[in-house]
Design a protein around this motif. Structure first.
Motif, mmCIF file in Angstrom:
data_model
loop_
_atom_site.group_PDB
_atom_site.id
_atom_site.type_symbol
_atom_site.label_atom_id
_atom_site.label_comp_id
_atom_site.label_asym_id
_atom_site.label_seq_id
_atom_site.Cartn_x
_atom_site.Cartn_y
_atom_site.Cartn_z
ATOM 1 N N TYR A 79 0.820 -1.210 0.000
ATOM 2 C CA TYR A 79 0.000 0.000 0.000
ATOM 3 C C TYR A 79 0.857 1.264 0.000
ATOM 4 O O TYR A 79 0.568 2.223 -0.724
ATOM 5 C CB TYR A 79 -0.910 -0.024 1.225
ATOM 6 C CG TYR A 79 -1.840 1.165 1.351
ATOM 7 C CD1 TYR A 79 -2.771 1.462 0.365
ATOM 8 C CD2 TYR A 79 -1.792 1.992 2.477
ATOM 9 C CE1 TYR A 79 -3.633 2.534 0.486
ATOM 10 C CE2 TYR A 79 -2.647 3.064 2.613
ATOM 11 C CZ TYR A 79 -3.564 3.335 1.615
ATOM 12 O OH TYR A 79 -4.409 4.401 1.745
ATOM 13 N N ALA A 80 1.947 1.268 0.786
ATOM 14 C CA ALA A 80 2.807 2.455 0.871
ATOM 15 C C ALA A 80 3.430 2.782 -0.476
ATOM 16 O O ALA A 80 3.551 3.960 -0.849
ATOM 17 C CB ALA A 80 3.896 2.240 1.922
ATOM 18 N N LEU A 81 3.824 1.758 -1.228
ATOM 19 C CA LEU A 81 4.418 1.994 -2.538
ATOM 20 C C LEU A 81 3.381 2.475 -3.547
ATOM 21 O O LEU A 81 3.694 3.247 -4.455
ATOM 22 C CB LEU A 81 5.097 0.716 -3.035
ATOM 23 C CG LEU A 81 6.328 0.265 -2.233
ATOM 24 C CD1 LEU A 81 6.869 -1.048 -2.784
ATOM 25 C CD2 LEU A 81 7.406 1.343 -2.257
ATOM 26 N N VAL A 82 2.148 2.010 -3.382
ATOM 27 C CA VAL A 82 1.067 2.525 -4.215
ATOM 28 C C VAL A 82 0.900 4.022 -3.973
ATOM 29 O O VAL A 82 0.767 4.814 -4.915
ATOM 30 C CB VAL A 82 -0.255 1.779 -3.926
ATOM 31 C CG1 VAL A 82 -1.433 2.502 -4.591
ATOM 32 C CG2 VAL A 82 -0.183 0.349 -4.430
ATOM 33 N N LEU A 83 0.928 4.425 -2.710
ATOM 34 C CA LEU A 83 0.793 5.844 -2.368
ATOM 35 C C LEU A 83 1.929 6.659 -2.982
ATOM 36 O O LEU A 83 1.712 7.781 -3.465
ATOM 37 C CB LEU A 83 0.769 6.029 -0.853
ATOM 38 C CG LEU A 83 -0.471 5.522 -0.115
ATOM 39 C CD1 LEU A 83 -0.322 5.754 1.382
ATOM 40 C CD2 LEU A 83 -1.736 6.201 -0.626
ATOM 41 N N LEU A 84 3.153 6.126 -2.962
ATOM 42 C CA LEU A 84 4.292 6.831 -3.555
ATOM 43 C C LEU A 84 4.099 7.001 -5.062
ATOM 44 O O LEU A 84 4.367 8.077 -5.618
ATOM 45 C CB LEU A 84 5.586 6.064 -3.269
ATOM 46 C CG LEU A 84 6.875 6.663 -3.863
ATOM 47 C CD1 LEU A 84 7.114 8.065 -3.314
ATOM 48 C CD2 LEU A 84 8.068 5.757 -3.577
ATOM 49 N N SER A 85 3.636 5.959 -5.723
ATOM 50 C CA SER A 85 3.392 6.037 -7.168
ATOM 51 C C SER A 85 2.307 7.055 -7.485
ATOM 52 O O SER A 85 2.420 7.837 -8.438
ATOM 53 C CB SER A 85 2.983 4.656 -7.702
ATOM 54 O OG SER A 85 3.999 3.705 -7.482
ATOM 55 N N VAL A 86 1.257 7.051 -6.672
ATOM 56 C CA VAL A 86 0.166 8.017 -6.847
ATOM 57 C C VAL A 86 0.673 9.440 -6.639
ATOM 58 O O VAL A 86 0.296 10.369 -7.361
ATOM 59 C CB VAL A 86 -0.987 7.690 -5.872
ATOM 60 C CG1 VAL A 86 -2.013 8.811 -5.850
ATOM 61 C CG2 VAL A 86 -1.645 6.372 -6.268
ATOM 62 N N LEU A 87 1.553 9.627 -5.656
ATOM 63 C CA LEU A 87 2.133 10.946 -5.393
ATOM 64 C C LEU A 87 2.890 11.460 -6.609
ATOM 65 O O LEU A 87 2.791 12.644 -6.967
ATOM 66 C CB LEU A 87 3.056 10.866 -4.181
ATOM 67 C CG LEU A 87 3.757 12.168 -3.763
ATOM 68 C CD1 LEU A 87 2.737 13.191 -3.276
ATOM 69 C CD2 LEU A 87 4.790 11.888 -2.675
ATOM 70 N N MET A 88 3.627 10.595 -7.271
ATOM 71 C CA MET A 88 4.381 10.989 -8.469
ATOM 72 C C MET A 88 3.443 11.433 -9.583
ATOM 73 O O MET A 88 3.688 12.446 -10.260
ATOM 74 C CB MET A 88 5.253 9.826 -8.938
ATOM 75 C CG MET A 88 6.362 9.444 -7.978
ATOM 76 S SD MET A 88 7.278 7.971 -8.510
ATOM 77 C CE MET A 88 8.109 8.605 -9.963
ATOM 78 N N VAL A 89 2.361 10.693 -9.787
ATOM 79 C CA VAL A 89 1.384 11.064 -10.820
ATOM 80 C C VAL A 89 0.756 12.417 -10.492
ATOM 81 O O VAL A 89 0.566 13.266 -11.370
ATOM 82 C CB VAL A 89 0.298 9.980 -10.951
ATOM 83 C CG1 VAL A 89 -0.792 10.415 -11.931
ATOM 84 C CG2 VAL A 89 0.914 8.660 -11.417
ATOM 85 N N GLY A 90 0.451 12.631 -9.217
ATOM 86 C CA GLY A 90 -0.154 13.890 -8.805
ATOM 87 C C GLY A 90 0.773 15.080 -8.998
ATOM 88 O O GLY A 90 0.355 16.141 -9.488
#
Length: 404
Positions: free
Chosen positions: A100-111
Motif C-alpha cells: 500500500y505504501a508503494l502505491v501511495l508513492l506512485s500516486v504521489l508521483m502522478v499527482g
C-alpha cells in the motif's frame, strides 16, 4: 505583469496542448480506475481508497496555485515534458507496487506531474488563443475531461482482465505525451523569446478596500461552489460503482459503463458550457450547473438500472457545464494571473473535493454504502451559495479601472 498574445488563433498548438491534457488526465484517471482491482489485490478498505484519492488530489490539485504563482512570474516550458516523464514513472511503480505504501508513492508521483502540467498548459492555451479565448479554453478543458472519462473503460478493459500490472500499458501513453510536450515546449520557448513578458506601461491603480473585499468574497464563493461540485463528482466516480454492483448484482465492467456515460456526457457539457455562458451569463450557468443537477442527483439512488443511465447522462451534462465557465469567471475577476487562477479553480477547489472523498470513504466504513450515496445526493444544493455571486455586469465594474 501582462502577457502579449497572438493576433490570431494557433489551432495546432491548441489541439496539441488539448491532446497533452487528455494524456495527463488519463494517467491521473488510471488511479481511481484501478480501485476495484487494488481493493481486491491488496485488501484495502474504503478509507484507504479515500486516502489514495486524497494523496492524488492533494499533490495534483492543492499544489497547483503555488505552481501557478511561480510560473506567472517565471514561465517554465521544461516543466511540461519533465512532468509527463514523472507521470510515466508513477505508472510503472503502480503496476509493480506490492504494498500500500508503494502505491501511495506512485500516486504521489502522478499527482506532482499533474500539478506541474496544468498551470503552464492553461497559459499556453491562453497565449495560442488569439482573440478566441473562450473557444481556446473549451478546447483545452475538453481534452482533460476526455482523459478523465477514460477511467471506466480502463477498469473494464485493462484492469479487470489484466489486474494491477495493466498499469504498465500507460507508460506508452506517457512516452507519447512526452514527445508532444517537447514539441509544444519548443513553441512555447520560441514564443517567449519573440514576445517576452513585460511590465504594464500604464500604472495600475489600487482597488479601493470595498471592491477588493467584494472580489475576494466572490472568489471564495466560486472556490466553495467548485468544491461542492467536485465533492459530489468524486463520490459519484469513486464509490457509486460499488453501489451499483451491490444493488443490481452486476459485474465490474458493467458498472464502469454507467460512470463512462456520466463522464462522456460531461465532455459535451464542458464544451457547450462556454457558449451558453456567452448567451445567458456566466453566473447563470454556474448556478444552473450545480442547482440544476440537484433534483436528478436526489433521484439517482432510488432509480432503476435503466433510469440510472438516463440520470447519469443528464447529470454529466449539467454538472460539467460550468467547468470552464468558473475559470473564465475568476480570470475576469483577477485579470493577468492565468497560472494562479488555473491552479486555484482547477487545482485547489478540486483538492478540497478530494478531502471530501476521504471523508466519504471513512463514512462508508463507519456506516453504510447506501446511506452515504443517498447523503451525497444532496451536495448539489450547496450551490445555492451562487446566488450571492456578483452578476457578470458587476464583475466588469469591479475590475474595469484596475486589477488585483
Amino acid at each position: 505583469m501582462s502577457e502579449l498574445t497572438n493576433k490570431k488563433t494557433i489551432y495546432p498548438i491548441l489541439f496539441a496542448i488539448s491532446a497533452a491534457h487528455l494524456m495527463n488526465d488519463a494517467l491521473q484517471a488510471v488511479i481511481p480506475a484501478s480501485y476495484p482491482i487494488l481493493r481486491e489485490a491488496l485488501g484495502l478498505s474504503y478509507t484507504q481508497l479515500g486516502i489514495i484519492t486524497f494523496v492524488l488530489f492533494f499533490s495534483s490539485s492543492v499544489m497547483q496555485p503555488f505552481v501557478g504563482m511561480y510560473t506567472d512570474a517565471r514561465p517554465s516550458p521544461k516543466l511540461l515534458p519533465i512532468g509527463m516523464g514523472i507521470a510515466g514513472a508513477g505508472m510503472l511503480g503502480l503496476a509493480f507496487s506490492p504494498q500500500y505504501a508503494l502505491v501511495l508513492l506512485s500516486v504521489l508521483m502522478v499527482g506532482i506531474a499533474s500539478a506541474m502540467y496544468h498551470p503552464e498548459g492553461a497559459r499556453i492555451a491562453f497565449l495560442a488563443a488569439g482573440p478566441r479565448r473562450g473557444l481556446a479554453q473549451s478546447i483545452f478543458q475538453v481534452g482533460g475531461n476526455a482523459g478523465s472519462a477514460l477511467a471506466p473503460l480502463m477498469t473494464a478493459f485493462i484492469f479487470f482482465p489484466y489486474g494491477q500490472k495493466g498499469a504498465i500499458w500507460f507508460t506508452g501513453v506517457a512516452a507519447l505525451g512526452v514527445a508532444i510536450q517537447v514539441w509544444v515546449s519548443r513553441w512555447y520557448r520560441g514564443y517567449l523569446d519573440r514576445m517576452p513578458l513585460r511590465k504594464k506601461e500604464i500604472k495600475v491603480r489600487e482597488l479601493d478596500p470595498r471592491k477588493r473585499k467584494q472580489i475576494l468574497f466572490a472568489i471564495t464563493l466560486v472556490v466553495l461552489i467548485v468544491f461542492a461540485r467536485s465533492w459530489y463528482g468524486a463520490g459519484l466516480s469513486n464509490y457509486f460503482v460499488f453501489y451499483l454492483i451491490e444493488r443490481f448484482d452486476i459485474t465490474v465492467p458493467q458498472s464502469q459503463m454507467y460512470i463512462f456515460l456520466y463522464m462522456g456526457a460531461g465532455i459535451a457539457g464542458t464544451f457547450f458550457g462556454g457558449p451558453l455562458a456567452d448567451r445567458f451569463g456566466r453566473k447563470n450557468v454556474i448556478l444552473f450547473s450545480v442547482l440544476g443537477a440537484a433534483p436528478f442527483a436526489m433521484l439517482l439512488p432510488i432509480a432503476s438500472e435503466v433510469w440510472c443511465y438516463i440520470l447519469l447522462f443528464i447529470l454529466g451534462l449539467i454538472n460539467h457545464s460550468s467547468f470552464s465557465v468558473t475559470v473564465v469567471y475568476v480570470q475576469e475577476l483577477v485579470p493577468g494571473k492565468v497560472g494562479t487562477v488555473s491552479g486555484l479553480i482547477t487545482g485547489l477547489a478540486f483538492g478540497m473535493g478530494a478531502l471530501g472523498a476521504v471523508g466519504l470513504g471513512g463514512l462508508i466504513d463507519l456506516t453504510d454504502l447506501t446511506f452515504v450515496i443517498v447523503a451525497t445526493s444532496f451536495l448539489p444544493l450547496l450551490g445555492m451559495m451562487g446566488f450571492l455571486l456578483p452578476s457578470d455586469r458587476k464583475v466588469k465594474t469591479l475590475t474595469e479601472t484596475s486589477s488585483v
